[in-house]
Design a protein around this motif. Structure first.
Motif, mmCIF file in Angstrom:
data_model
loop_
_atom_site.group_PDB
_atom_site.id
_atom_site.type_symbol
_atom_site.label_atom_id
_atom_site.label_comp_id
_atom_site.label_asym_id
_atom_site.label_seq_id
_atom_site.Cartn_x
_atom_site.Cartn_y
_atom_site.Cartn_z
ATOM 1 N N ARG A 1 33.238 55.646 44.336
ATOM 2 C CA ARG A 1 32.731 55.076 45.581
ATOM 3 C C ARG A 1 33.112 56.008 46.731
ATOM 4 N NH1 ARG A 1 30.690 50.466 45.613
ATOM 5 N NH2 ARG A 1 31.824 49.477 43.916
ATOM 6 N N ARG B 1 38.688 45.692 36.438
ATOM 7 C CA ARG B 1 37.404 45.169 35.962
ATOM 8 C C ARG B 1 37.629 44.173 34.810
ATOM 9 N NH1 ARG B 1 31.635 45.469 37.330
ATOM 10 N NH2 ARG B 1 30.827 44.292 35.613
ATOM 11 N N LEU C 1 36.001 35.509 35.236
ATOM 12 C CA LEU C 1 34.634 34.969 35.296
ATOM 13 C C LEU C 1 34.137 34.479 33.936
ATOM 14 C CD1 LEU C 1 33.149 37.635 37.699
ATOM 15 C CD2 LEU C 1 33.191 35.176 38.130
ATOM 16 N N THR D 1 32.868 29.936 43.894
ATOM 17 C CA THR D 1 33.542 31.137 43.369
ATOM 18 C C THR D 1 35.036 30.870 43.195
ATOM 19 O OG1 THR D 1 31.941 32.385 44.655
ATOM 20 C CG2 THR D 1 33.644 33.650 43.580
ATOM 21 N N THR E 1 38.523 39.895 46.173
ATOM 22 C CA THR E 1 37.318 40.727 46.096
ATOM 23 C C THR E 1 36.147 39.906 45.554
ATOM 24 O OG1 THR E 1 38.662 42.678 45.704
ATOM 25 C CG2 THR E 1 36.353 42.841 45.111
ATOM 26 N N LEU E 2 36.407 39.089 44.540
ATOM 27 C CA LEU E 2 35.327 38.275 43.977
ATOM 28 C C LEU E 2 34.809 37.292 45.027
ATOM 29 C CD1 LEU E 2 36.754 37.495 40.405
ATOM 30 C CD2 LEU E 2 34.967 39.104 40.990
ATOM 31 N N THR F 1 25.508 35.379 47.567
ATOM 32 C CA THR F 1 24.920 34.214 46.902
ATOM 33 C C THR F 1 24.280 33.282 47.933
ATOM 34 O OG1 THR F 1 26.683 34.425 45.277
ATOM 35 C CG2 THR F 1 25.387 32.416 45.191
ATOM 36 N N ALA G 1 21.007 34.753 48.957
ATOM 37 C CA ALA G 1 19.962 34.598 47.933
ATOM 38 C C ALA G 1 19.392 33.173 47.952
ATOM 39 C CB ALA G 1 20.539 34.927 46.557
ATOM 40 N N LEU H 1 15.258 37.573 45.917
ATOM 41 C CA LEU H 1 16.139 38.751 45.810
ATOM 42 C C LEU H 1 15.337 40.044 45.893
ATOM 43 C CD1 LEU H 1 18.643 37.751 42.971
ATOM 44 C CD2 LEU H 1 19.240 38.386 45.306
ATOM 45 N N THR I 1 24.313 51.602 47.507
ATOM 46 C CA THR I 1 25.708 51.893 47.183
ATOM 47 C C THR I 1 25.935 53.372 47.467
ATOM 48 O OG1 THR I 1 27.431 51.592 45.536
ATOM 49 C CG2 THR I 1 25.349 52.330 44.685
ATOM 50 N N LEU J 1 19.248 50.923 45.658
ATOM 51 C CA LEU J 1 19.150 50.161 44.401
ATOM 52 C C LEU J 1 17.841 49.378 44.285
ATOM 53 C CD1 LEU J 1 22.787 48.708 44.463
ATOM 54 C CD2 LEU J 1 21.952 50.550 42.989
ATOM 55 N N PRO K 1 18.906 44.736 41.932
ATOM 56 C CA PRO K 1 19.608 43.985 42.985
ATOM 57 C C PRO K 1 21.079 43.749 42.661
ATOM 58 C CG PRO K 1 18.138 42.544 41.745
ATOM 59 C CD PRO K 1 17.849 43.940 41.301
ATOM 60 N N PHE K 2 21.450 43.850 41.396
ATOM 61 C CA PHE K 2 22.856 43.695 41.017
ATOM 62 C C PHE K 2 23.477 45.028 40.599
ATOM 63 C CE2 PHE K 2 21.082 39.404 40.367
ATOM 64 C CZ PHE K 2 21.966 38.680 41.143
ATOM 65 N N ARG L 1 29.503 49.604 36.527
ATOM 66 C CA ARG L 1 29.934 48.868 37.718
ATOM 67 C C ARG L 1 28.894 47.854 38.172
ATOM 68 N NH1 ARG L 1 34.409 52.234 40.991
ATOM 69 N NH2 ARG L 1 34.811 50.119 41.720
ATOM 70 N N GLY M 1 29.425 39.319 38.880
ATOM 71 C CA GLY M 1 29.187 37.920 39.265
ATOM 72 C C GLY M 1 27.726 37.529 39.205
ATOM 73 N N LEU N 1 26.880 34.096 37.611
ATOM 74 C CA LEU N 1 27.372 33.006 38.470
ATOM 75 C C LEU N 1 26.458 32.849 39.691
ATOM 76 C CD1 LEU N 1 29.579 30.963 39.247
ATOM 77 C CD2 LEU N 1 30.821 32.821 40.340
HETATM 78 C C1 HEM Z 1 23.026 37.263 44.713
HETATM 79 C C2 HEM Z 1 24.312 37.547 44.688
HETATM 80 C C3 HEM Z 1 24.873 38.923 44.426
HETATM 81 C C4 HEM Z 1 24.302 40.154 44.573
HETATM 82 C C5 HEM Z 1 22.894 40.477 45.053
HETATM 83 C C6 HEM Z 1 25.296 41.136 44.186
HETATM 84 C C7 HEM Z 1 25.066 42.506 44.161
HETATM 85 C C8 HEM Z 1 25.987 43.433 43.714
HETATM 86 C C9 HEM Z 1 25.728 44.838 43.570
HETATM 87 C C10 HEM Z 1 24.431 45.545 43.899
HETATM 88 C C11 HEM Z 1 26.857 45.415 43.095
HETATM 89 C C12 HEM Z 1 27.046 46.881 42.719
HETATM 90 C C13 HEM Z 1 27.597 47.695 43.853
HETATM 91 C C14 HEM Z 1 27.850 49.114 43.405
HETATM 92 O O1 HEM Z 1 27.064 49.660 42.630
HETATM 93 O O2 HEM Z 1 28.827 49.681 43.833
HETATM 94 C C15 HEM Z 1 27.857 44.386 42.983
HETATM 95 C C16 HEM Z 1 29.152 44.611 42.590
HETATM 96 C C17 HEM Z 1 30.100 43.636 42.553
HETATM 97 N N1 HEM Z 1 29.882 42.278 42.688
HETATM 98 FE FE1 HEM Z 1 28.149 41.375 43.131
HETATM 99 N N2 HEM Z 1 26.436 40.486 43.833
HETATM 100 C C18 HEM Z 1 26.231 39.134 43.953
HETATM 101 C C19 HEM Z 1 27.124 38.131 43.657
HETATM 102 C C20 HEM Z 1 28.411 38.323 43.239
HETATM 103 C C21 HEM Z 1 29.346 37.292 42.902
HETATM 104 C C22 HEM Z 1 29.034 35.793 42.902
HETATM 105 C C23 HEM Z 1 30.526 37.899 42.603
HETATM 106 C C24 HEM Z 1 31.835 37.295 42.172
HETATM 107 C C25 HEM Z 1 31.991 36.122 41.668
HETATM 108 C C26 HEM Z 1 30.324 39.324 42.737
HETATM 109 C C27 HEM Z 1 31.294 40.280 42.528
HETATM 110 C C28 HEM Z 1 31.078 41.639 42.529
HETATM 111 C C29 HEM Z 1 32.125 42.629 42.309
HETATM 112 C C30 HEM Z 1 33.600 42.349 42.090
HETATM 113 C C31 HEM Z 1 31.506 43.875 42.322
HETATM 114 C C32 HEM Z 1 32.177 45.243 42.143
HETATM 115 C C33 HEM Z 1 32.139 45.626 40.679
HETATM 116 C C34 HEM Z 1 32.755 46.986 40.381
HETATM 117 O O3 HEM Z 1 32.817 47.823 41.272
HETATM 118 O O4 HEM Z 1 33.106 47.176 39.224
HETATM 119 N N3 HEM Z 1 29.030 39.546 43.114
HETATM 120 N N4 HEM Z 1 27.295 43.183 43.341
#
Ligand code: HEM
Length: 392
Positions: free
Chosen positions: A72, A100, A107, A150, A217-218, A226, A229, A265, A274, A304, A335-336, A341, A345, A348
């Motif tokens: 990062r 991680r 989770l 959460t 962080t979570l 969330t 969304a 989304l 990112t 993304l 989107p996720f 990485r 979540g 969830l």
């Molecule tokens: C619609 C809801 C959500 C979207 C759109 C979303 C989107 C993302 C995206 C795009 C990343 C990747 C970022 C990267 O590449 O560096 C990410 C990472 C992450 N998200 Fe989500 N997220 C959502 C909900 C959540 C929820 C509910 C949680 C926890 C319960 C969560 C926890 C995390 C964590 C901890 C990371 C970092 C993972 C890592 O670096 O290994 N996210 N999220």
């Protein structure tokens, strides 16, 4: 070579920064520049050059190469860690692997019971507000619902955030992202935020855990995303009565409600960018033949969700597209995120947003009250969600 990449017109000294922060929607500016200058182009910023890419091959190589080949952007990591948050999002190398695993462990349980309880509380609260003649604060309540879910899903604790807006975690979490964004927008260090530091100490007492950094962080990563969304999904349904009727018509499982959330989304991704850098020199090759030498201290801005623009009738809210298999092959639509990485979540988040959409549409009428606006506070969320809820 980076100098051979195309670059949009820019200002002396400040380069592209003014264009990015003007209007408060940098992700849209970056996507528009992709349309005009190609899916890999060069930026000039006060801290030095950066590369923006939405090229499917480069995006995939970068995401799959983390955390071994790419980390990062250290500026983002430093800014977040300066607020006192050390968790999986900012970790690299061996620490990332450990964090991680901790996040995945937190989770692992079935979140459906806590989601159902929270959605039930939300509907009861909204009925009570309406019976009292009050307007429903949709976005604020969805934000507290996401936090409540959460916390309960990851720690087993019920903080009752929906019914108690003034609790310490409810106050702390919404302050953190704006503080991080303020620091990212300025090239010099801002004074320490003592109130934020006090709130963080309170959070540490409230959530005693060896994995406090990862728990926090979570909560941070899950709350606004969330809520956004679910909020956008309700917003689009308010403007599309035929889609609202389709959600109401379905019985379990909530396939249409899920398609609605996925479509919201697509149109309004809460996290569309990112920023990473190579750990050592790595050559990247794009689908269009672009060759890029990625080196440490060259930020690579990975888009993304640019591929959302490549779907047929891209600007139209059309949930049914998710019930068939019509996603274009060249679409980078993540989107996720993706690779190791990828968002831990995501299940969830989808379960919670879908449960909100199904229950709210069953219990209430929705009306749109003017245009919605986006704002960027580390994630992209609605600044205004003009949604009027009434009893059905
Ligand atoms: C619609 C809801 C959500 C979207 C759109 C979303 C989107 C993302 C995206 C795009 C990343 C990747 C970022 C990267 O590449 O560096 C990410 C990472 C992450 N998200 Fe989500 N997220 C959502 C909900 C959540 C929820 C509910 C949680 C926890 C319960 C969560 C926890 C995390 C964590 C901890 C990371 C970092 C993972 C890592 O670096 O290994 N996210 N999220």
């Amino acid at each position: 070579m980076i100098t051979e990449l195309r670059s949009p017109p820019s200002w002396p000294f400040l380069g592209h920064l003014p264009a990015l922060i003007r209007g408060g929607r940098p992700h849209r500016v970056l996507e528009d520049w992709c349309d005009r200058y190609g899916t890999t182009y060069r930026l000039r910023l006060p801290g030095g050059p950066a590369v923006v890419t939405a090229d499917p091959a480069i995006v995939s190589t970068v995401l799959r190469g983390r955390p071994r080949l790419f980390r990062r952007d250290p500026r983002i990591t430093r800014t977040i860690e300066a607020t006192g948050i050390h968790g999986v999002f900012t970790a690299e190398g061996a620490r990332w692997h450990a964090d991680r695993r901790a996040a995945n462990r937190l989770l692992i349980g079935d979140p459906q019971p806590v989601i159902d309880r929270a959605v039930d509380r939300l509907c009861r609260r909204w009925r009570a507000l309406l019976a009292d003649g009050q307007r429903v604060p949709v976005l604020a309540d969805l934000t507290r619902l996401s936090l409540e879910v959460t916390v309960a899903a990851t720690t087993g604790r019920d903080i009752g955030a929906i019914d108690n807006p003034d609790g310490p975690l409810q106050t702390l979490v919404p302050r953190l992202f704006p503080a991080i964004q303020r620091q990212l927008n300025t090239p010099f260090p801002l004074p320490r935020d003592r109130r934020l530091e006090r709130l963080l100490r309170t959070a540490r007492d409230l959530l005693p855990s060896d994995d406090f950094g990862t728990v926090l962080t979570l909560l941070l990563a899950g709350q606004d995303t969330t809520a956004a969304a679910a909020g956008w999904a309700l917003h689009y349904l308010a403007g599309h009565p035929e889609e609202l009727a389709a959600v109401r018509a379905e019985t379990e499982p909530a396939n249409y409600a899920r398609a609605v959330v996925r479509e919201a989304l697509r149109l309004r991704p809460p996290a569309s960018l990112t920023v990473v850098e190579a750990i050592e020199e790595t050559w990247l090759t794009g689908e269009d033949g672009v060759r890029l030498r990625a080196v440490p201290s060259l930020p690579i801005w990975v888009l993304l969700t640019y591929g959302a623009r490549r779907f047929p009738d891209a600007g139209v809210f059309q949930p049914s597209r998710w019930l068939t298999d019509r996603a274009p092959r060249d679409a980078v639509y993540l989107p996720f995120g993706g690779g190791p990485r990828v968002c831990p979540g995501r299940d969830l988040a989808l379960l919670a947003a879908v449960a909100v959409v199904a229950a709210v549409t069953r219990n209430f009428d929705l009306r749109s009250d003017g245009p919605a606006r986006e704002k960027v506070e580390f994630t992209v969320r609605p600044s205004r969600l003009p949604l009027v809820i009434s009893a059905r």
